[in-house]
Scaffold this motif. Sequence first.
Motif, short mmCIF file in Angstrom:
data_model
loop_
_atom_site.label_atom_id
_atom_site.label_comp_id
_atom_site.label_asym_id
_atom_site.label_seq_id
_atom_site.Cartn_x
_atom_site.Cartn_y
_atom_site.Cartn_z
N LEU A 49 -31.16 10.73 28.11
CA LEU A 49 -30.59 9.40 27.87
C LEU A 49 -29.15 9.29 28.34
O LEU A 49 -28.66 8.18 28.59
CB LEU A 49 -30.67 9.07 26.38
N TYR A 50 -28.45 10.43 28.43
CA TYR A 50 -27.03 10.39 28.81
C TYR A 50 -26.77 9.64 30.12
O TYR A 50 -25.90 8.78 30.19
CB TYR A 50 -26.46 11.82 28.94
N PRO A 51 -27.51 9.96 31.21
CA PRO A 51 -27.21 9.26 32.47
C PRO A 51 -27.39 7.75 32.38
O PRO A 51 -26.62 7.00 32.99
CB PRO A 51 -28.22 9.87 33.45
N LEU A 52 -28.36 7.30 31.59
CA LEU A 52 -28.60 5.87 31.46
C LEU A 52 -27.46 5.19 30.71
O LEU A 52 -26.98 4.12 31.11
CB LEU A 52 -29.93 5.63 30.74
N VAL A 53 -27.02 5.82 29.63
CA VAL A 53 -25.90 5.26 28.86
C VAL A 53 -24.64 5.24 29.70
O VAL A 53 -23.88 4.27 29.69
CB VAL A 53 -25.68 6.07 27.56
N VAL A 59 -21.31 0.35 34.97
CA VAL A 59 -21.55 -0.95 35.60
C VAL A 59 -20.98 -2.09 34.77
O VAL A 59 -20.48 -3.08 35.32
CB VAL A 59 -23.05 -1.20 35.89
N LEU A 60 -21.01 -1.95 33.44
CA LEU A 60 -20.42 -2.97 32.57
C LEU A 60 -18.92 -3.03 32.78
O LEU A 60 -18.35 -4.11 33.03
CB LEU A 60 -20.74 -2.64 31.12
N ARG A 61 -18.26 -1.89 32.68
CA ARG A 61 -16.80 -1.83 32.84
C ARG A 61 -16.38 -2.37 34.20
O ARG A 61 -15.48 -3.21 34.30
CB ARG A 61 -16.34 -0.38 32.69
N ASN A 62 -17.02 -1.88 35.25
CA ASN A 62 -16.59 -2.24 36.60
C ASN A 62 -16.94 -3.68 36.97
O ASN A 62 -16.22 -4.31 37.74
CB ASN A 62 -17.17 -1.26 37.62
N VAL A 172 -20.11 -11.59 36.16
CA VAL A 172 -20.26 -10.33 35.42
C VAL A 172 -21.74 -10.05 35.16
O VAL A 172 -22.20 -8.91 35.29
CB VAL A 172 -19.47 -10.37 34.10
N LEU A 173 -22.48 -11.07 34.80
CA LEU A 173 -23.92 -10.94 34.55
C LEU A 173 -24.67 -11.62 35.70
O LEU A 173 -24.92 -12.82 35.67
CB LEU A 173 -24.31 -11.58 33.21
N ARG A 174 -25.01 -10.83 36.70
CA ARG A 174 -25.66 -11.39 37.88
C ARG A 174 -27.02 -12.01 37.57
O ARG A 174 -27.47 -12.92 38.26
CB ARG A 174 -25.84 -10.28 38.93
N ARG A 175 -27.68 -11.48 36.55
CA ARG A 175 -28.95 -12.06 36.12
C ARG A 175 -28.84 -12.40 34.63
O ARG A 175 -29.49 -11.81 33.78
CB ARG A 175 -30.10 -11.10 36.39
N LEU A 176 -27.99 -13.36 34.36
CA LEU A 176 -27.66 -13.77 33.00
C LEU A 176 -28.90 -14.16 32.20
O LEU A 176 -28.99 -13.91 31.00
CB LEU A 176 -26.66 -14.92 33.07
N SER A 177 -29.88 -14.75 32.86
CA SER A 177 -31.08 -15.25 32.17
C SER A 177 -31.88 -14.15 31.50
O SER A 177 -32.69 -14.43 30.62
CB SER A 177 -31.97 -16.01 33.16
N VAL A 178 -31.67 -12.88 31.90
CA VAL A 178 -32.35 -11.77 31.23
C VAL A 178 -31.94 -11.71 29.77
O VAL A 178 -32.73 -11.32 28.90
CB VAL A 178 -32.04 -10.44 31.95
N ILE A 179 -30.68 -12.10 29.49
CA ILE A 179 -30.19 -12.13 28.11
C ILE A 179 -30.49 -13.49 27.48
O ILE A 179 -31.08 -13.57 26.40
CB ILE A 179 -28.67 -11.86 28.07
N ALA A 239 -29.40 -7.19 33.64
CA ALA A 239 -28.63 -8.43 33.51
C ALA A 239 -27.31 -8.34 34.26
O ALA A 239 -26.86 -9.32 34.88
CB ALA A 239 -28.38 -8.74 32.04
N ILE A 240 -26.68 -7.18 34.22
CA ILE A 240 -25.38 -7.01 34.88
C ILE A 240 -25.54 -6.81 36.37
O ILE A 240 -24.87 -7.46 37.18
CB ILE A 240 -24.62 -5.80 34.28
N SER A 241 -26.42 -5.90 36.76
CA SER A 241 -26.53 -5.51 38.16
C SER A 241 -27.99 -5.20 38.50
O SER A 241 -28.42 -4.04 38.38
CB SER A 241 -25.65 -4.30 38.45
N PRO A 242 -28.75 -6.18 38.94
CA PRO A 242 -30.15 -5.92 39.33
C PRO A 242 -30.28 -4.83 40.38
O PRO A 242 -31.23 -4.06 40.35
CB PRO A 242 -30.61 -7.28 39.88
#
Length: 314
Positions: A49-53, A59-62, A172-179, A239-242
């Motif tokens: 799980l580490y690499p995913l987190v 991607v969130l920060r950047n 920031v959220l390229r695919r905002l609709s996912v949320i 949501a952030i980066s498809p």
Amino acid sequence: MPQRINNYQPLLSLLSSARLTSVPAIFNVHTDLEMYGFSLWIQNAAASLYPLVQQLELVLRNSVDKTARTRFGERWWDTISYDTTKDNHGKFINCIKDAERSLLKKWKAKEVTRLGLSHASQITTTPPVFTHDDIIAATTFSTWENVFLEALHTDDNSEKNNYLWPNSLPKVLRRLSVIDNKPIEARRKLLNLLKEIRDYRNRLFHHDCIWIKSKTVDKQTAIESIREKINLIEKIITAISPVTNRALTVWGMYENARRICSTAELSIYTNLNYQSPNIGTPGLFGQLILQTNGGKQSVPMMLQNEAYVFYKLR
């Protein structure tokens, strides 16, 4: 094979007995060998799980930083407006200041060593001006949760160019609709999802229980609660980066985590009655075994345009 060890009790005595107390009833492991095998599996599950987190955090920060930097400049956190009437209006900027303090503390420690001083108070050199990239790299996950707080958002059209949200949200959220299709609701829901993941991340990094006890009655539901977190991480990254989500998919990162976080993988560590195929006849299987160099190497291969790795487990 692990059965060659006659007594696992000395090994178990060095593990956290408190954390293993609930394991037998939930995961149906009872012998000392099974308990030790379980402890190794849960470490492998956490490691998957580490690499995913970490990808999520990056991607969130950047994504936030790149968008804000484009709109407001290098030190955008000092430029954007904050609604001081809102609760926790100082949490994000305080996280940035904590990052700067952390950088200064590390610099002082290095100066003490470099100059052979006994205490940081003896330093007479001028601290460096930390760059934008230095500060951003020193931030914690909570910084990028708190950046979505209400205090950085405005509904006043005349003020929207001064605030981070809502104008920056589609970038920031390229695919905002996912949320959520509605930007305001998407930001609020994302804030709650990030808190959930940050809490879970802390459990992972502190080697705490990684299944959700409130959703657990047996090993199947325990593992399903872990896989729910994988699904949630995948949702937020999408949501952030498809494009990042697609890359992680084709590189097999989600699939790897789900493979390890499964009852089938758990049984490899707790049920050692493996099948024994006949490898006496020369062929591909024997060649692959030779290529592992006695278990020292993994052997990558392509079969029907899918990547596999053959390796010695034990």
